[in-house]
Design a protein around this motif. Structure first.
Motif, short mmCIF file in Angstrom:
data_model
loop_
_atom_site.label_atom_id
_atom_site.label_comp_id
_atom_site.label_asym_id
_atom_site.label_seq_id
_atom_site.Cartn_x
_atom_site.Cartn_y
_atom_site.Cartn_z
N SER A 77 75.30 35.82 -9.16
CA SER A 77 75.86 34.50 -8.79
C SER A 77 77.13 34.10 -9.52
O SER A 77 77.93 33.34 -8.99
N ASP A 78 77.34 34.57 -10.74
CA ASP A 78 78.54 34.15 -11.48
C ASP A 78 79.73 35.08 -11.28
O ASP A 78 80.76 34.88 -11.92
N LEU A 79 79.60 36.06 -10.40
CA LEU A 79 80.74 36.96 -10.19
C LEU A 79 81.91 36.23 -9.52
O LEU A 79 83.06 36.38 -9.95
N LEU A 80 81.62 35.42 -8.53
CA LEU A 80 82.71 34.71 -7.85
C LEU A 80 83.37 33.68 -8.76
O LEU A 80 84.59 33.63 -8.83
N PRO A 81 82.58 32.87 -9.50
CA PRO A 81 83.24 31.96 -10.45
C PRO A 81 84.10 32.70 -11.48
O PRO A 81 85.16 32.21 -11.88
N LEU A 82 83.67 33.89 -11.90
CA LEU A 82 84.50 34.65 -12.86
C LEU A 82 85.80 35.10 -12.20
O LEU A 82 86.88 34.95 -12.78
N LEU A 83 85.70 35.61 -10.98
CA LEU A 83 86.93 36.02 -10.28
C LEU A 83 87.85 34.83 -10.04
O LEU A 83 89.08 34.95 -10.17
N GLN A 84 87.25 33.69 -9.73
CA GLN A 84 88.06 32.49 -9.50
C GLN A 84 88.80 32.10 -10.78
O GLN A 84 90.00 31.80 -10.75
N ALA A 85 88.07 32.16 -11.91
CA ALA A 85 88.71 31.82 -13.19
C ALA A 85 89.82 32.81 -13.53
O ALA A 85 90.89 32.43 -14.01
N LEU A 86 89.58 34.09 -13.28
CA LEU A 86 90.59 35.12 -13.60
C LEU A 86 91.85 34.93 -12.76
O LEU A 86 92.95 35.29 -13.18
N ASN A 87 91.68 34.40 -11.56
CA ASN A 87 92.84 34.22 -10.68
C ASN A 87 93.55 32.89 -10.87
O ASN A 87 94.75 32.81 -10.68
N TYR A 88 92.78 31.84 -11.22
CA TYR A 88 93.38 30.50 -11.13
C TYR A 88 93.35 29.69 -12.42
O TYR A 88 93.60 28.50 -12.40
N THR A 89 93.03 30.30 -13.56
CA THR A 89 93.09 29.54 -14.82
C THR A 89 94.57 29.31 -15.17
O THR A 89 95.32 30.27 -15.32
N GLY A 91 98.04 29.02 -16.82
CA GLY A 91 98.61 29.64 -18.02
C GLY A 91 98.08 31.04 -18.31
O GLY A 91 98.45 31.64 -19.31
N PHE A 92 97.19 31.55 -17.46
CA PHE A 92 96.65 32.90 -17.69
C PHE A 92 96.98 33.79 -16.52
O PHE A 92 96.88 33.40 -15.36
N LYS A 93 97.40 35.03 -16.83
CA LYS A 93 97.61 36.02 -15.77
C LYS A 93 96.95 37.32 -16.18
O LYS A 93 97.24 37.85 -17.26
N ARG A 94 96.07 37.82 -15.36
CA ARG A 94 95.39 39.08 -15.68
C ARG A 94 96.34 40.24 -15.38
O ARG A 94 96.80 40.42 -14.25
N ILE A 95 96.63 41.02 -16.41
CA ILE A 95 97.52 42.18 -16.26
C ILE A 95 96.69 43.46 -16.22
O ILE A 95 96.89 44.33 -15.37
N LYS A 96 95.74 43.56 -17.18
CA LYS A 96 94.90 44.77 -17.24
C LYS A 96 93.98 44.83 -16.02
O LYS A 96 93.53 43.79 -15.54
N PRO A 97 93.63 46.03 -15.58
CA PRO A 97 92.72 46.13 -14.44
C PRO A 97 91.39 45.44 -14.72
O PRO A 97 90.92 45.43 -15.86
#
Ligand SMILES: [Zn+2]
Ligand SMILES: [Zn+2]
Length: 264
Positions: A77-89, A91-97
């Motif tokens: 259940s928390d996979l989508l909230p984690l992906l959402q946070a990784l994409n839309y927090t 000041g944060f940009k995920r660079i590493k895979p």
């Protein structure tokens, strides 16, 4: 016996509960810090897992990989909230895979939900690694073996090896060949024990059955988790007695949320 001082894995229990929602036992999730990975992994990710991870002081934004055993809500259940946070927090940009390991069902679950509710940023570096029964992956410093388990949804169990140290995750499963194979010689087995000895179910383990698997596998330590209320309500001595009746004489640990374990 001499022991290397550095643990090969540090395991933090983020959720020792099941689909029965309890205030002090979140659904299934574990944060694993292998010695060969700079950040860490999540193994299953039931609801509340991310909040619990943040409570430990770890950053959810730095997680390297997520391993998903199956698509039951108490594990994903928390996979989508984690992906959402990784994409839309902000000041944060995920660079590493960002790696997600799972079965074809996990891929379908993700594709459906991303299309419906969660468009990822165009350059978000998500990598889906498709896992199948009897697969073995060799990575830099670690390996993973995968087996199909016996559950009411397609479920995979995992066996990681870091420098000869074996960590096993039995997800949700009744007794089966797959779980026996991955458990062999494990330094730490994380097994569900949903029910008590006199209440066995085909797709889950009892405390006693988990002990039997650990005994046959000659596992060093057994971490029991994924409790239904009947196990939680029993006192520690009674639960331990049920497991030891199986003849398993290694260390038996009953999981608590936010518990840490070092594995050598
Ligand atoms: Zn479950
Ligand atoms: Zn399940």
């Amino acid at each position: 016996m001499q022991q290397d001082d550095t643990p090969k894995f540090i395991v933090t229990v983020l959720g020792s509960g099941s689909c029965v929602l309890l205030h002090n036992r979140y659904p299934s999730s574990y944060f694993i810090r292998p010695s060969v990975v700079p950040t860490g992994w999540l193994v299953d990710i039931g609801s509340g897992a991310i909040q619990h991870l943040i409570e430990t002081g770890e950053s959810h934004l730095e997680i390297e990989s997520v391993f998903i055993s199956h698509v039951h809500p108490d594990h994903i259940s928390d996979l989508l909230p984690l992906l959402q946070a990784l994409n839309y927090t902000p000041g944060f940009k995920r660079i590493k895979p960002f790696y997600i390991y799972g079965s074809e069902d996990v891929r379908r679950y993700l594709n459906y939900n991303m299309k419906l509710a969660l468009p990822l940023l165009e350059d978000f570096p998500m990598k889906f690694i498709l896992l199948k029964d009897k697969m073995k992956l060799e990575k830099e410093g670690w390996s993973l073996e995968v087996r199909s388990l016996k559950h009411s949804a397609k479920t995979l169990g995992f066996r990681w090896n870091v420098e000869g140290c074996i960590l096993v995750y039995g997800a949700d499963s009744g007794p089966c060949d797959g779980i026996a194979e991955i458990a062999k010689g494990g330094d730490l087995l994380i097994l569900e024990s949903s029910f008590l000895k006199d209440n066995p179910r085909p797709h889950h383990l009892t405390t006693y059955q988990a002990g039997e698997i650990a005994k046959k596998a000659k596992a060093k330590r057994l971490l029991l988790s994924h409790f239904y209320p009947e196990v939680v309500e029993m006192n520690k001595e009674e639960r331990e007695k049920e497991v030891s009746e199986s003849g398993y004489n290694g260390e038996i640990i009953f999981a608590e949320d936010l518990m840490h374990l070092e594995v050598f």
